[in-house]
Motif scaffolding. Structure first.
Motif, PDB file in Angstrom:
ATOM      1  N   ALA A 191      -2.764   6.670 -13.586  1.00 52.99           N
ATOM      2  CA  ALA A 191      -3.969   6.146 -14.249  1.00 52.99           C
ATOM      3  C   ALA A 191      -5.232   6.425 -13.434  1.00 52.99           C
ATOM      4  N   HIS A 192      -5.078   7.171 -12.336  1.00 44.78           N
ATOM      5  CA  HIS A 192      -6.201   7.552 -11.467  1.00 44.78           C
ATOM      6  C   HIS A 192      -6.858   6.337 -10.808  1.00 44.78           C
ATOM      7  N   LEU A 193      -6.040   5.334 -10.466  1.00 50.08           N
ATOM      8  CA  LEU A 193      -6.536   4.146  -9.790  1.00 50.08           C
ATOM      9  C   LEU A 193      -6.196   4.220  -8.303  1.00 50.08           C
ATOM     10  N   SER A 194      -6.954   3.499  -7.493  1.00 52.87           N
ATOM     11  CA  SER A 194      -6.541   3.273  -6.119  1.00 52.87           C
ATOM     12  C   SER A 194      -5.297   2.388  -6.122  1.00 52.87           C
ATOM     13  N   THR A 195      -4.489   2.494  -5.086  1.00 51.73           N
ATOM     14  CA  THR A 195      -3.242   1.729  -5.037  1.00 51.73           C
ATOM     15  C   THR A 195      -3.032   1.130  -3.656  1.00 51.73           C
ATOM     16  N   ILE A 196      -2.417  -0.049  -3.648  1.00 49.76           N
ATOM     17  CA  ILE A 196      -1.989  -0.686  -2.403  1.00 49.76           C
ATOM     18  C   ILE A 196      -0.488  -0.925  -2.500  1.00 49.76           C
ATOM     19  N   TRP A 197       0.247  -0.279  -1.626  1.00 46.16           N
ATOM     20  CA  TRP A 197       1.693  -0.507  -1.551  1.00 46.16           C
ATOM     21  C   TRP A 197       1.928  -1.697  -0.635  1.00 46.16           C
ATOM     22  N   TYR A 198       2.453  -2.793  -1.230  1.00 46.06           N
ATOM     23  CA  TYR A 198       2.768  -3.983  -0.447  1.00 46.06           C
ATOM     24  C   TYR A 198       4.155  -3.790   0.155  1.00 46.06           C
ATOM     25  N   ASN A 199       4.200  -3.640   1.467  1.00 55.24           N
ATOM     26  CA  ASN A 199       5.428  -3.272   2.179  1.00 55.24           C
ATOM     27  C   ASN A 199       5.631  -4.216   3.359  1.00 55.24           C
ATOM     28  N   PRO A 200       5.948  -5.496   3.080  1.00 55.00           N
ATOM     29  CA  PRO A 200       6.013  -6.491   4.160  1.00 55.00           C
ATOM     30  C   PRO A 200       7.108  -6.232   5.184  1.00 55.00           C
ATOM     31  N   SER A 201       8.128  -5.482   4.814  1.00 56.87           N
ATOM     32  CA  SER A 201       9.202  -5.178   5.762  1.00 56.87           C
ATOM     33  C   SER A 201       8.903  -3.932   6.590  1.00 56.87           C
ATOM     34  N   ALA A 202       7.729  -3.326   6.357  1.00 58.36           N
ATOM     35  CA  ALA A 202       7.321  -2.113   7.079  1.00 58.36           C
ATOM     36  C   ALA A 202       8.371  -1.014   6.963  1.00 58.36           C
ATOM     37  N   THR A 203       8.924  -0.857   5.774  1.00 58.96           N
ATOM     38  CA  THR A 203       9.891   0.198   5.514  1.00 58.96           C
ATOM     39  C   THR A 203       9.211   1.566   5.660  1.00 58.96           C
ATOM     40  N   PRO A 204       9.817   2.497   6.367  1.00 58.74           N
ATOM     41  CA  PRO A 204       9.216   3.833   6.479  1.00 58.74           C
ATOM     42  C   PRO A 204       8.996   4.457   5.108  1.00 58.74           C
ATOM     43  N   HIS A 205       7.891   5.147   4.963  1.00 56.24           N
ATOM     44  CA  HIS A 205       7.598   5.791   3.691  1.00 56.24           C
ATOM     45  C   HIS A 205       8.630   6.885   3.433  1.00 56.24           C
ATOM     46  N   PRO A 206       9.317   6.842   2.277  1.00 55.63           N
ATOM     47  CA  PRO A 206      10.353   7.841   2.008  1.00 55.63           C
ATOM     48  C   PRO A 206       9.763   9.247   1.885  1.00 55.63           C
ATOM     49  N   ALA A 207      10.446  10.203   2.442  1.00 52.37           N
ATOM     50  CA  ALA A 207       9.987  11.591   2.348  1.00 52.37           C
ATOM     51  C   ALA A 207       9.920  12.017   0.884  1.00 52.37           C
ATOM     52  N   GLY A 208       8.814  12.610   0.507  1.00 53.77           N
ATOM     53  CA  GLY A 208       8.659  13.105  -0.855  1.00 53.77           C
ATOM     54  C   GLY A 208       8.186  12.080  -1.851  1.00 53.77           C
ATOM     55  N   ALA A 209       8.107  10.814  -1.450  1.00 53.00           N
ATOM     56  CA  ALA A 209       7.660   9.769  -2.374  1.00 53.00           C
ATOM     57  C   ALA A 209       6.143   9.818  -2.534  1.00 53.00           C
ATOM     58  N   VAL A 210       5.662   9.210  -3.613  1.00 50.76           N
ATOM     59  CA  VAL A 210       4.237   9.170  -3.885  1.00 50.76           C
ATOM     60  C   VAL A 210       3.500   8.466  -2.741  1.00 50.76           C
ATOM     61  N   GLU A 211       2.307   8.935  -2.431  1.00 51.91           N
ATOM     62  CA  GLU A 211       1.523   8.359  -1.340  1.00 51.91           C
ATOM     63  C   GLU A 211       0.526   7.345  -1.889  1.00 51.91           C
ATOM     64  N   PRO A 212       0.576   6.094  -1.435  1.00 50.00           N
ATOM     65  CA  PRO A 212      -0.415   5.106  -1.876  1.00 50.00           C
ATOM     66  C   PRO A 212      -1.761   5.353  -1.200  1.00 50.00           C
ATOM     67  N   THR A 213      -2.801   4.773  -1.773  1.00 50.54           N
ATOM     68  CA  THR A 213      -4.109   4.831  -1.121  1.00 50.54           C
ATOM     69  C   THR A 213      -4.081   4.050   0.185  1.00 50.54           C
ATOM     70  N   TYR A 214      -3.473   2.864   0.133  1.00 44.99           N
ATOM     71  CA  TYR A 214      -3.331   2.005   1.310  1.00 44.99           C
ATOM     72  C   TYR A 214      -1.905   1.479   1.358  1.00 44.99           C
ATOM     73  N   THR A 215      -1.465   1.114   2.555  1.00 39.68           N
ATOM     74  CA  THR A 215      -0.214   0.386   2.727  1.00 39.68           C
ATOM     75  C   THR A 215      -0.528  -0.915   3.453  1.00 39.68           C
ATOM     76  N   ALA A 216      -0.062  -2.041   2.896  1.00 41.62           N
ATOM     77  CA  ALA A 216      -0.312  -3.356   3.488  1.00 41.62           C
ATOM     78  C   ALA A 216       1.008  -4.019   3.825  1.00 41.62           C
ATOM     79  N   VAL A 217       1.089  -4.596   5.020  1.00 40.39           N
ATOM     80  CA  VAL A 217       2.313  -5.296   5.414  1.00 40.39           C
ATOM     81  C   VAL A 217       2.166  -6.809   5.290  1.00 40.39           C
ATOM     82  N   ASN A 218       0.957  -7.276   4.957  1.00 42.16           N
ATOM     83  CA  ASN A 218       0.749  -8.718   4.762  1.00 42.16           C
ATOM     84  C   ASN A 218      -0.429  -8.937   3.818  1.00 42.16           C
ATOM     85  N   PHE A 219      -0.624 -10.181   3.432  1.00 44.68           N
ATOM     86  CA  PHE A 219      -1.672 -10.499   2.463  1.00 44.68           C
ATOM     87  C   PHE A 219      -3.070 -10.378   3.072  1.00 44.68           C
ATOM     88  N   ASP A 220      -3.203 -10.576   4.375  1.00 42.72           N
ATOM     89  CA  ASP A 220      -4.510 -10.389   5.009  1.00 42.72           C
ATOM     90  C   ASP A 220      -4.978  -8.947   4.847  1.00 42.72           C
TER      91      ASP A 220
END
Length: 232
Positions: A191-220
């Motif tokens: 949809a051509h939007l910015s994205t935040i991947w909420y990743n509280p467990s700090a899982t490594p980004h899978p190879a070949g997976a879509v790249e988010p605009t930001y990655t956040a590990v907590n609500f702050d």
């Protein structure tokens, strides 16, 4: 600062894993399943396939109404799959467990003038029941649920429905926040939007997976990204 924030619900605001575990265990006990741990593994294996197919455009009702019949068949039991699905959705609708800090995040964003929306896959009545039971409804101006929209994330038509309701949205003033690269982040990017991947467990980004605009590990961090604040 973003003007619109579209939040995923499950495992972003509400603890779906805990709600699912409680609901599924209750259902399996009701049907007198002897080995609960094995039964949960069988269900989750098949259920993940079901949701992958739904997200790729397969018929939602047919797949959801079959998932328990197939699960119980694998366990050597014959049940009315449609009734088991109804029973499960009723139990799941009572799953209102929120993550710590959710209300403070939503309060801060709302006070800052951000328009908050929910964009979730799922069954309408179940999701509304959980949102209401968790006392999250007052934070959100609108709730978009795939059963009502007619399309599931990551289908771009799900997001087009939101954009029609809010024509002032642009790719620069709207962000999609969610825990699923497959559903939330892929859908937001389509949809051509910015994205935040909420990743509280700090899982490594899978190879070949879509790249988010930001990655956040907590609500702050989510709050900082949305409001354009420096990370602490």
């Amino acid at each position: 600062m973003y003007q619109f924030a579209i939040f995923d619900l499950d495992n972003t605001l509400l603890d779906f894993d805990q709600a699912e575990q409680v609901s599924l265990t209750t259902l399996l006990k009701r049907y007198h399943v002897p080995d609960l741990d094995h039964a949960v593994q069988v269900y989750r294996h098949y259920n993940d396939r079901v949701w992958r197919e739904i997200e790729q455009g397969a018929n939602r009702d047919q797949l959801l109404n079959r998932r328990f019949a197939i699960t119980f068949h694998e366990l050597g039991l014959a049940v009315d799959g449609v009734q088991a699905q109804r029973d499960y959705m009723t139990l799941l609708g009572q799953g209102t467990q929120t993550f710590p800090g959710v209300r403070q995040l939503l309060t801060n964003l709302k006070q800052a003038g951000v328009t908050l929306l929910i964009g979730t896959n799922g069954v309408r009545q179940t999701q509304l029941s959980r949102i209401t039971g968790a006392h999250l409804r007052p934070y959100f101006e609108h709730i978009f649920i795939s059963e009502t929209v007619g399309h599931d994330k990551p289908d771009v038509r799900f997001f087009e429905t939101i954009e029609r309701a809010y024509p002032q949205m642009t790719p620069h003033n709207t962000v999609m926040i969610g825990d699923s690269l497959r559903s939330d982040i892929t859908g937001g990017q389509r949809a051509h939007l910015s994205t935040i991947w909420y990743n509280p467990s700090a899982t490594p980004h899978p190879a070949g997976a879509v790249e988010p605009t930001y990655t956040a590990v907590n609500f702050d961090q989510i709050q900082a990204f949305i409001l354009g604040l420096p990370l602490m």
